[in-house]
Write an enzyme that holds these catalytic residues in place. Structure first.
Site, PDB file in Angstrom:
ATOM      1  N   GLY A  84       4.611  45.849   0.866  1.00  0.00           N
ATOM      2  CA  GLY A  84       3.243  46.244   1.208  1.00  0.00           C
ATOM      3  C   GLY A  84       2.718  45.473   2.394  1.00  0.00           C
ATOM      4  O   GLY A  84       1.550  45.068   2.430  1.00  0.00           O
ATOM      5  N   ALA A  85       3.558  45.289   3.398  1.00  0.00           N
ATOM      6  CA  ALA A  85       3.214  44.421   4.529  1.00  0.00           C
ATOM      7  C   ALA A  85       2.476  45.141   5.651  1.00  0.00           C
ATOM      8  O   ALA A  85       2.169  44.525   6.671  1.00  0.00           O
ATOM      9  CB  ALA A  85       4.481  43.782   5.091  1.00  0.00           C
ATOM     10  N   ASN A  86       2.164  46.419   5.470  1.00  0.00           N
ATOM     11  CA  ASN A  86       1.557  47.164   6.564  1.00  0.00           C
ATOM     12  C   ASN A  86       0.051  46.965   6.677  1.00  0.00           C
ATOM     13  O   ASN A  86      -0.556  47.326   7.681  1.00  0.00           O
ATOM     14  CB  ASN A  86       1.860  48.657   6.424  1.00  0.00           C
ATOM     15  CG  ASN A  86       1.263  49.246   5.167  1.00  0.00           C
ATOM     16  OD1 ASN A  86       1.745  48.951   4.074  1.00  0.00           O
ATOM     17  ND2 ASN A  86       0.220  50.070   5.297  1.00  0.00           N
TER      18      ASN A  86
ATOM     19  N   TYR B  21      -4.175  50.294 -14.587  1.00  0.00           N
ATOM     20  CA  TYR B  21      -4.057  49.213 -13.610  1.00  0.00           C
ATOM     21  C   TYR B  21      -3.934  47.865 -14.319  1.00  0.00           C
ATOM     22  O   TYR B  21      -3.068  47.045 -13.979  1.00  0.00           O
ATOM     23  CB  TYR B  21      -5.262  49.206 -12.674  1.00  0.00           C
ATOM     24  CG  TYR B  21      -5.196  48.132 -11.614  1.00  0.00           C
ATOM     25  CD1 TYR B  21      -4.310  48.225 -10.542  1.00  0.00           C
ATOM     26  CD2 TYR B  21      -6.019  47.003 -11.679  1.00  0.00           C
ATOM     27  CE1 TYR B  21      -4.236  47.238  -9.570  1.00  0.00           C
ATOM     28  CE2 TYR B  21      -5.959  46.015 -10.711  1.00  0.00           C
ATOM     29  CZ  TYR B  21      -5.073  46.135  -9.653  1.00  0.00           C
ATOM     30  OH  TYR B  21      -4.999  45.148  -8.691  1.00  0.00           O
TER      31      TYR B  21
END
Length: 303
Positions: free
Chosen positions: A23-25, A179
């Site tokens: 999830g590095a974007n 979640y």
């Protein structure tokens, strides 16, 4: 370990380390990529969307033209993509110092399922990272002082439970419950993984973090009130990233530590070691979830 006011300036040189960040974007993953690469690490920016990933790489290089970052595609909602990522990573690298399981899904407008048919919070936040960690375990084992860092949430305390009889919440779906379950699963996994590292006398640790209430793209589908809260209450990305950075870099950790802010019910503040829910420390529940997870992802860990 009381270091009130911990900031990223405390991070020592990360030269020679290879770090995967899922999830590095955007958000926490992008900020962590920027800081860890500035400290000298080789950062693998694992992203689902390559176009957004290329933009993230450009932003990172704009801050530091010498940053050593590499973009690789990884869709945690698709087991096939996770296997491809592992194969590509193994073809290029023979070690892995830090795996940061950061990517996550939060509160889609309607119930969604992953490519293999799992409820999306469970399938992406927990099962996807569970499989990824298992597939790169051989490299972690062969890298001295390696660690796995998993991003959880303070919301695991509010309604978080593991519904072993209905993990996909097909009988009674509620996005908040889904979640919370996935974030509790992240912690059960973190602690059980660390126990297994110790049982097999491996030179690896497993730790966790949570960002408090930080304004990120995770909340983009939650409406006007949340948008206002993001503006006036939430921490900025720079603060929200500190817990996972501390968990990823602090020397002398024994394993199974959990870092997060401590102010306002763990909503804000600098990162310190905090406690997770009583249920997250349930060793029997952790073992049951581990066994079920291996079955669901079709992969058995090899310690």
């Amino acid at each position: 370990m009381d270091q009130s006011g911990w900031k990223s300036e405390r991070i020592t040189s990360q030269d020679g380390k290879i770090i995967i960040i899922t999830g590095a974007n955007s958000g926490l993953g992008l900020e962590a990529s920027s800081i860890l690469s500035a400290k000298g690490a080789k950062v693998i920016m694992a992203v689902r969307n390559l176009a957004k990933g290329n933009d993230a790489v450009s932003k990172t290089l704009h801050k530091n033209k010498n940053a050593d970052v590499e973009l690789m595609q990884l869709d945690l909602s698709d087991f096939n993509s996770i296997h491809r990522f592992s194969e590509e990573f193994h073809a290029k690298y023979s070690k892995l110092n830090v795996l940061i399981n950061n990517a996550g899904i939060m509160y889609p407008k309607a119930r969604e399922i992953t490519k293999q048919g799992f409820e999306t919070h469970l399938g992406t936040n927990h099962l996807g990272h569970f499989l990824l960690t298992g597939l790169v375990l051989d490299l972690l084992k062969n890298t001295p002082h390696s660690r796995v860092v998993t991003q959880s949430s303070a919301l695991h305390k509010y309604g978080g439970d593991i519904h072993l009889d209905d993990l996909n919440l097909e009988k009674n779906y509620d996005k908040a419950k889904a979640y919370a379950q996935s974030k509790l699963a992240n912690l059960l996994f973190t602690y059980e993984l660390d126990r297994r590292f110790k049982k097999h006398k491996l030179n690896c640790i497993s730790v966790a973090a949570h960002p408090g209430y930080t304004a990120t793209s995770l909340q983009r589908s939650q409406g006007l009130l949340v948008a206002l809260a993001n503006q006036f209450i939430a921490q900025k990305i720079e603060m929200g990233t500190l817990p996972v950075l501390r968990a990823s870099t602090e020397d002398g950790l024994a394993g199974a530590e959990y870092f997060g802010p401590t102010k306002w019910f763990e909503i804000r503040g600098y990162p310190e070691q905090v406690n997770s829910s009583d249920k997250s420390y349930d060793t029997e529940l952790a073992k049951k979830l581990w066994d079920v997870s291996e079955t669901l992802v079709g992969f058995k860990y090899n310690f």
